[in-house]
Write an enzyme that holds these catalytic residues in place. Structure first.
Site, short mmCIF file in Angstrom:
data_model
loop_
_atom_site.label_atom_id
_atom_site.label_comp_id
_atom_site.label_asym_id
_atom_site.label_seq_id
_atom_site.Cartn_x
_atom_site.Cartn_y
_atom_site.Cartn_z
N HIS A 1 2.98 8.78 -6.65
CA HIS A 1 4.08 9.69 -6.99
C HIS A 1 4.75 9.97 -7.91
CE1 HIS A 1 6.86 12.53 -5.70
NE2 HIS A 1 6.29 13.66 -5.19
N HIS B 1 1.82 4.43 -3.30
CA HIS B 1 1.91 6.06 -3.08
C HIS B 1 3.14 6.53 -2.86
CE1 HIS B 1 -1.83 6.12 -0.25
NE2 HIS B 1 -1.30 5.78 0.88
N HIS C 1 1.03 -1.08 0.23
CA HIS C 1 -0.19 -0.05 0.16
C HIS C 1 0.75 1.17 0.05
CE1 HIS C 1 -2.80 2.53 1.79
NE2 HIS C 1 -1.92 3.18 1.96
N GLU C 2 2.30 1.58 0.79
CA GLU C 2 2.60 2.29 0.91
C GLU C 2 3.64 2.48 -0.30
OE1 GLU C 2 2.41 5.03 2.88
OE2 GLU C 2 1.33 3.19 4.11
#
Length: 233
Positions: free
Chosen positions: A112, A108, A104-105
């Site tokens: 980006h 991100h 999940h991280e």
């Protein structure tokens, strides 16, 4: 007088409802995390292993995976430092929970790198949301104390900015989770049964953001109900 009491109780009702929603969402995510943090994956890969694998496969070479000093569920992606910071347990464990959170991280980080639209929008609203969270109480307090409509409206505006930020955050979080599930499936990091648990855990985590937005909206409705009714009386 009866009308005033009604709106006062209604105002507190908004807060109670929001509080319950927040409490249950937190219980749900912690319960899900606790359950799936005890189930090791068949691959045996740790959260850190998975994070680095996904980044490498996506050709993202300027993002580092580090172990943070934070506690449970403090994992995050820092776009300013370009690091995926994983809590010690997520970093080192090979559980379904650790792998899911790490993916999940990294989701991100991929957002980006690909200039995902809602990321840019959230970053624009973020400075205003930070200011609003620190100072919204001041105009609300003086608005109530001095019965000043303008000051009260400023306070409500600041709370609304927080709500807008939370609203914009929702697609960012849901998209990161969807990316994580898709990658974990495509790269066969998790089996089909493990993916089912991963989906449940990430869905539970996403609900905390929904509860936060709901809580802010309930706060706005409470303040408006009490202020307007006091002036009416």
């Amino acid at each position: 007088m009866r009308s005033y009491l009604y709106f006062t109780y209604a105002g507190y009702g908004f807060i109670i409802i929001a509080g319950l929603a927040s409490m249950f969402s937190q219980m749900f995510v912690r319960s899900s995390y606790s359950k799936y943090s005890k189930i090791s994956t068949i691959s045996g890969k740790t959260g850190a292993d998975v994070a680095r694998q996904i980044l490498n496969n996506k050709g993202i070479n300027d993002v580092e995976v580090i172990q943070s000093r934070g506690g449970t569920l403090s994992d995050h992606y820092d776009p300013t430092k370009k690091v995926v910071a994983l809590s010690p347990k997520v970093y080192a464990d090979d559980s379904i929970a650790s792998v899911s959170v790490a993916a999940h991280e990294v989701g991100h980080a991929i957002q980006h790198a690909e200039s995902y639209g809602f990321i840019a929008l959230r970053n624009k609203v973020l400075p205003l949301a930070i200011i609003s969270s620190k100072f919204s109480f001041i105009p609300l307090f003086f608005g109530f104390m001095a019965d000043n409509q303008q000051m009260f409206n400023i306070g409500i505006l600041l709370l609304s900015i927080i709500a807008i930020f939370q609203l914009v955050t929702l697609p960012v979080e849901f998209d990161a989770s969807n990316r994580a599930i898709k990658i974990l499936r495509q790269e066969q990091i998790l089996t089909s049964s493990e993916l089912a648990g991963s989906k449940k855990m990430l869905t539970a985590a996403a609900l905390t953001y929904v509860a936060a937005l709901f809580g802010t909206i309930m706060s706005i409705l409470r303040y408006v109900a009490i202020f307007n009714n006091r002036n009416r009386d």
